[in-house]
Design an enzyme around this catalytic site. Structure first.
Site, mmCIF file in Angstrom:
data_model
loop_
_atom_site.group_PDB
_atom_site.id
_atom_site.type_symbol
_atom_site.label_atom_id
_atom_site.label_comp_id
_atom_site.label_asym_id
_atom_site.label_seq_id
_atom_site.Cartn_x
_atom_site.Cartn_y
_atom_site.Cartn_z
ATOM 1 C CG ASN A 75 -18.875 -9.519 5.894
ATOM 2 O OD1 ASN A 75 -18.882 -10.379 6.758
ATOM 3 N ND2 ASN A 75 -19.099 -9.785 4.620
ATOM 4 C CG HIS A 106 -0.209 7.435 15.463
ATOM 5 N ND1 HIS A 106 0.673 7.775 14.469
ATOM 6 C CD2 HIS A 106 -0.932 6.401 14.982
ATOM 7 C CE1 HIS A 106 0.514 6.961 13.440
ATOM 8 N NE2 HIS A 106 -0.457 6.124 13.726
ATOM 9 C CE LYS A 154 -4.049 11.560 -4.258
ATOM 10 N NZ LYS A 154 -3.280 11.545 -5.478
ATOM 11 N NE ARG A 168 -2.197 5.056 -9.670
ATOM 12 C CZ ARG A 168 -1.651 5.769 -8.724
ATOM 13 N NH1 ARG A 168 -2.380 6.394 -7.902
ATOM 14 N NH2 ARG A 168 -0.351 5.875 -8.557
#
Length: 182
Positions: A75, A106, A154, A168
């Site tokens: 999109n 960086h 994660k 989560r």
């Protein structure tokens, strides 16, 4: 950086960049698509890009690989930058103003490596909502949904809904075998 604002130009890039698609299978572009390609860019069949009202940007650095699977929808305002490797599966939906980066580009302090990057893998039939950020080293499993505004730092298992900053698991999803989001 190159502005790809016509389907003809993207067809040329894919054909001479070893894409090998027939005309019916070529990507669809509406609006502006910026492509900065020094590495390898592979675009699957019938991938759709929207660059209105915000341009969409694909960056592949030298030695990097960006693979986008068949029937994926990207999109407006999405930024994808591959220094090492980003692999996006088939039938993936990516919401507006999402960022997918395999490197932070960086150093924050002297201990950080300036070239540190980790590959990103996004499975098939994944839905990524508006204004999400996918950080280096993340794998998102098949059929997962990433809620709007989430920061994914994660791995995300398959068949789950994740939300939040950091993301989560909210709940598991009941996805029948072979079902594809429309």
């Amino acid at each position: 950086m190159m502005l790809v604002n016509t389907l003809r130009r993207l067809k040329w890039m894919i054909r001479f960049g070893k894409g090998g698609h027939s005309l019916r299978e070529l990507p669809w572009i509406k609006g502006k698509l910026y492509v900065n390609r020094s590495g390898t860019l592979r675009i699957g069949k019938r991938v759709r890009f929207v660059g209105k009202p915000w341009a969409t940007q694909l960056t592949v650095e030298k030695g990097g690989v960006l693979e986008i699977g068949d029937h994926t929808f990207i999109n407006a305002g999405v930024g994808i930058a591959a220094r090492q490797r980003i692999s996006i599966g088939s039938d993936v939906k990516i919401g507006p103003r999402t960022s997918i980066l395999d490197s932070m580009y960086h150093q924050l302090d002297a201990n950080d490596s300036p070239d540190a990057s980790k590959p990103i893998v996004i499975g098939n039939n994944v839905w990524i909502g508006t204004r999400c950020t996918i950080l280096p080293g993340v794998t998102i499993g098949e059929n997962a949904v990433v809620a709007a505004g989430s920061l994914v730092n994660k791995d995300v298992p398959k068949n789950v809904l994740v939300a939040g900053t950091p993301a989560r698991i909210i709940r598991e999803l009941d996805i029948p075998e072979g079902w594809i989001r429309q």
